[in-house]
Motif scaffolding. Structure first.
Motif, PDB file in Angstrom:
ATOM      1  N   ALA A   1     -80.342 -53.111  40.436  1.00 33.65           N
ATOM      2  CA  ALA A   1     -81.084 -51.909  40.055  1.00 33.65           C
ATOM      3  C   ALA A   1     -80.202 -50.675  40.278  1.00 33.65           C
ATOM      4  O   ALA A   1     -79.280 -50.686  41.101  1.00 33.65           O
ATOM      5  N   GLU A   2     -80.480 -49.621  39.531  1.00 34.32           N
ATOM      6  CA  GLU A   2     -79.707 -48.381  39.641  1.00 34.32           C
ATOM      7  C   GLU A   2     -79.954 -47.734  41.006  1.00 34.32           C
ATOM      8  O   GLU A   2     -81.105 -47.503  41.396  1.00 34.32           O
ATOM      9  N   PRO A   3     -78.899 -47.463  41.784  1.00 32.98           N
ATOM     10  CA  PRO A   3     -79.106 -46.831  43.100  1.00 32.98           C
ATOM     11  C   PRO A   3     -79.741 -45.450  42.966  1.00 32.98           C
ATOM     12  O   PRO A   3     -79.418 -44.688  42.045  1.00 32.98           O
ATOM     13  N   GLN A   4     -80.631 -45.153  43.867  1.00 33.25           N
ATOM     14  CA  GLN A   4     -81.311 -43.860  43.916  1.00 33.25           C
ATOM     15  C   GLN A   4     -80.980 -43.172  45.243  1.00 33.25           C
ATOM     16  O   GLN A   4     -80.485 -43.817  46.176  1.00 33.25           O
ATOM     17  N   PRO A   5     -81.276 -41.873  45.350  1.00 34.56           N
ATOM     18  CA  PRO A   5     -81.008 -41.189  46.622  1.00 34.56           C
ATOM     19  C   PRO A   5     -81.807 -41.800  47.777  1.00 34.56           C
ATOM     20  O   PRO A   5     -82.925 -42.275  47.588  1.00 34.56           O
ATOM     21  N   CYS A   6     -81.216 -41.789  48.949  1.00 36.80           N
ATOM     22  CA  CYS A   6     -81.888 -42.277  50.157  1.00 36.80           C
ATOM     23  C   CYS A   6     -83.133 -41.432  50.420  1.00 36.80           C
ATOM     24  O   CYS A   6     -83.107 -40.199  50.330  1.00 36.80           O
ATOM     25  N   ILE A   7     -84.258 -42.090  50.722  1.00 37.38           N
ATOM     26  CA  ILE A   7     -85.516 -41.355  50.962  1.00 37.38           C
ATOM     27  C   ILE A   7     -85.826 -41.239  52.459  1.00 37.38           C
ATOM     28  O   ILE A   7     -86.941 -40.857  52.839  1.00 37.38           O
ATOM     29  N   ARG A   8     -84.861 -41.603  53.303  1.00 42.44           N
ATOM     30  CA  ARG A   8     -84.998 -41.468  54.763  1.00 42.44           C
ATOM     31  C   ARG A   8     -86.178 -42.264  55.326  1.00 42.44           C
ATOM     32  O   ARG A   8     -86.839 -41.833  56.266  1.00 42.44           O
TER      33      ARG A   8
ATOM     34  N   THR B   1     -83.864 -54.711  51.885  1.00 43.12           N
ATOM     35  CA  THR B   1     -85.118 -53.996  52.107  1.00 43.12           C
ATOM     36  C   THR B   1     -85.114 -52.571  51.567  1.00 43.12           C
ATOM     37  O   THR B   1     -86.158 -51.917  51.546  1.00 43.12           O
ATOM     38  N   CYS B   2     -83.967 -52.086  51.109  1.00 47.43           N
ATOM     39  CA  CYS B   2     -83.849 -50.686  50.696  1.00 47.43           C
ATOM     40  C   CYS B   2     -84.634 -50.412  49.410  1.00 47.43           C
ATOM     41  O   CYS B   2     -84.329 -50.982  48.354  1.00 47.43           O
ATOM     42  N   PRO B   3     -85.642 -49.523  49.450  1.00 50.32           N
ATOM     43  CA  PRO B   3     -86.416 -49.216  48.240  1.00 50.32           C
ATOM     44  C   PRO B   3     -85.632 -48.396  47.212  1.00 50.32           C
ATOM     45  O   PRO B   3     -86.033 -48.310  46.052  1.00 50.32           O
ATOM     46  N   SER B   4     -84.509 -47.828  47.648  1.00 49.65           N
ATOM     47  CA  SER B   4     -83.679 -47.026  46.733  1.00 49.65           C
ATOM     48  C   SER B   4     -82.513 -47.832  46.170  1.00 49.65           C
ATOM     49  O   SER B   4     -81.676 -47.288  45.455  1.00 49.65           O
ATOM     50  N   HIS B   5     -82.459 -49.123  46.499  1.00 46.45           N
ATOM     51  CA  HIS B   5     -81.441 -50.041  45.957  1.00 46.45           C
ATOM     52  C   HIS B   5     -80.012 -49.549  46.217  1.00 46.45           C
ATOM     53  O   HIS B   5     -79.131 -49.717  45.381  1.00 46.45           O
TER      54      HIS B   5
END
Length: 445
Positions: free
Chosen positions: A363-370, A416-420
């Motif tokens: 999936a396309e990486p997105q910014p970290c949402i902390r 587990t990262c929701p931002s991939h």
């Protein structure tokens, strides 16, 4: 049931080949033996072009104390000493052997009879293990004789056998426990004698209930060996996590190692290899490899000669699916994509996973949402988001301070990262850089 205390995730098991008995794979036309199939110094080739070899002929000597010898798994003629692209994607020096027949060295016991009696001392057992080129079969490939030779002032209290196989898809260890339980238990006894301990624990996750029942029943006649059922949680197969789960002790940060808390950890496949080395005079020249994937026609477990090309295993499992996206050496969490299907099976090759296009697409990486999910699942108590960000920026001093070398590269953070975010990729980069810096620093002392 027991489990480790810090972090962990629960990926889908996908044990597609768990019920498939081990099959003996045919011989390759040419076998290729990389000289770096283990942690430590590469082995040094002792054969040359034109030499005739048999199954079990030593073709490379250990290149130091932390190293391992390499043996031919085939009979034939050495065609060249060259380099090969192995499962890591890097080119490594290797011995190429053209296969001719299947002639074995004298002295190797190929009979199926169980040999349980052993009068050898600890030192003699360790010497036979070393001379057979046995390394950790769980993937790390640390030379087994080194683990059994603790530093001065430290002694082992128990041996822990890793039968967890928590990596999704892989079933090689599971099948080995079901099909070779007696040999494994004799191997555990040999490891106990080598480590000079009278206790051993075999950790097996609850999804292998048949293996737990079988080995518990068999272990009743082996004093000092206990089978410990474990909750299912990844990465329980990591040696530090397994030690925590079974004896409740936590290994400090590097340079501390498991022996500092009294444990010697060996894979169940290593226990079997030790049995064959000590009781059958058989060097490490074959292993069980799982070939699997959702699109694979016949997910299988193959007893494979070291040096066999991965392409041959895939053909034996029904061929490469039309929708194949990636071929992974290992499992989906810690495995690495193969650059070529000509890569040879090595001592640490536990599986070949074929991912379809959908699975393989990131999936396309997105910014970290902390959200700190990566922190909560890290089994080493690290801050993966920070290690990855600092590694991406090249801040090697910071990541060393943040204990990047303690990372076991299990991939729980990225899973587990929701931002991939590709955290493990950057952390692996950072570990490599910091490791080189530390080695250079120590060399100057």
């Amino acid at each position: 049931m027991k489990t480790f205390r810090i972090g962990g995730v629960h990926p889908a098991e996908n044990k597609l080949s768990a019920a498939t008995a081990i099959e003996v794979l045919g011989l390759p036309r040419q076998a290729v033996f990389p000289l770096s199939q283990h942690i430590g110094a590469p082995a040094v080739a002792i054969v040359k072009r034109g030499d005739k070899v048999k199954v079990g002929t030593k073709i490379a000597e250990a290149g130091g104390f932390v190293s391992a010898a390499v043996f031919s798994s085939v009979s034939g003629t050495v065609s060249k000493i060259d380099s090969v692209t192995d499962a890591s994607g890097y080119r490594k020096p290797a011995v190429f052997i053209d296969v001719e027949g299947d002639e074995w060295e004298d002295g190797i016991d190929r009979s199926p009879e169980l040999v349980s009696a052993c009068s050898l001392s600890s030192e003699e057992i360790i010497a036979k293990i070393k001379n057979a080129g046995v390394v950790g079969m769980g993937g790390a490939c640390f030379p087994t004789h080194v683990k059994l030779s603790p530093p001065p002032g430290v002694r082992a209290e128990c041996v822990i056998i890793n039968g967890v196989e928590c990596e999704p898809y892989l079933t090689a260890d599971h099948r080995l426990m079901l099909e070779k339980p007696d040999q494994i238990l004799v191997g555990v006894e040999l490891l106990m004698r080598a480590a000079k301990v009278n206790r051993a624990y075999i950790g097996i996750e609850a999804n292998k209930a048949d293996a737990i029942r079988l080995l518990t029943e068999k272990a009743a006649s082996h004093p000092g060996i206990e089978v410990v059922p474990l909750q299912m949680k990844y990465p329980q197969g990591g040696e530090k996590q397994l030690i925590d789960a079974i004896i409740g002790r936590q290994v400090p940060a590097p340079p501390a190692i498991p022996i500092h808390v009294g444990a010697v950890v060996q894979n169940v496949g290593t226990a079997y290899a030790v049995y064959e080395a000590v009781q059958k005079n058989k060097p490490l020249l074959e292993r069980v490899v799982t070939v699997t994937g959702r699109s694979v026609k016949h997910p299988s477990n193959f007893l494979t000669r070291i040096g066999t090309p991965v392409s041959q295993l895939i053909e034996a499992a029904g061929g490469l699916p039309d929708n194949a996206g990636k071929v992974i050496s290992g499992g989906p969490m810690m495995g690495k994509a193969l650059a070529t299907l000509d890569a040879p099976v090595c001592k640490g090759s536990s599986g070949v996973l074929i991912m379809d296009d959908e699975e393989a697409r990131r999936a396309e990486p997105q910014p970290c949402i902390r959200c700190a999910k990566c922190v909560s699942v890290c089994p080493m108590g690290l801050e993966p988001y920070l290690l990855a960000t600092c590694s991406a920026r090249g801040d090697w001093e910071r990541v060393e301070h943040e204990m990047i070398l303690s990372c076991i590269e299990c991939g729980s953070c990225q899973f587990t990262c929701p931002s991939h975010r590709p955290m493990l990729d950057y952390i692996r980069l950072g570990k490599g850089k910091v490791g080189a810096i530390v080695r250079a620093r120590n060399a100057k002392k």
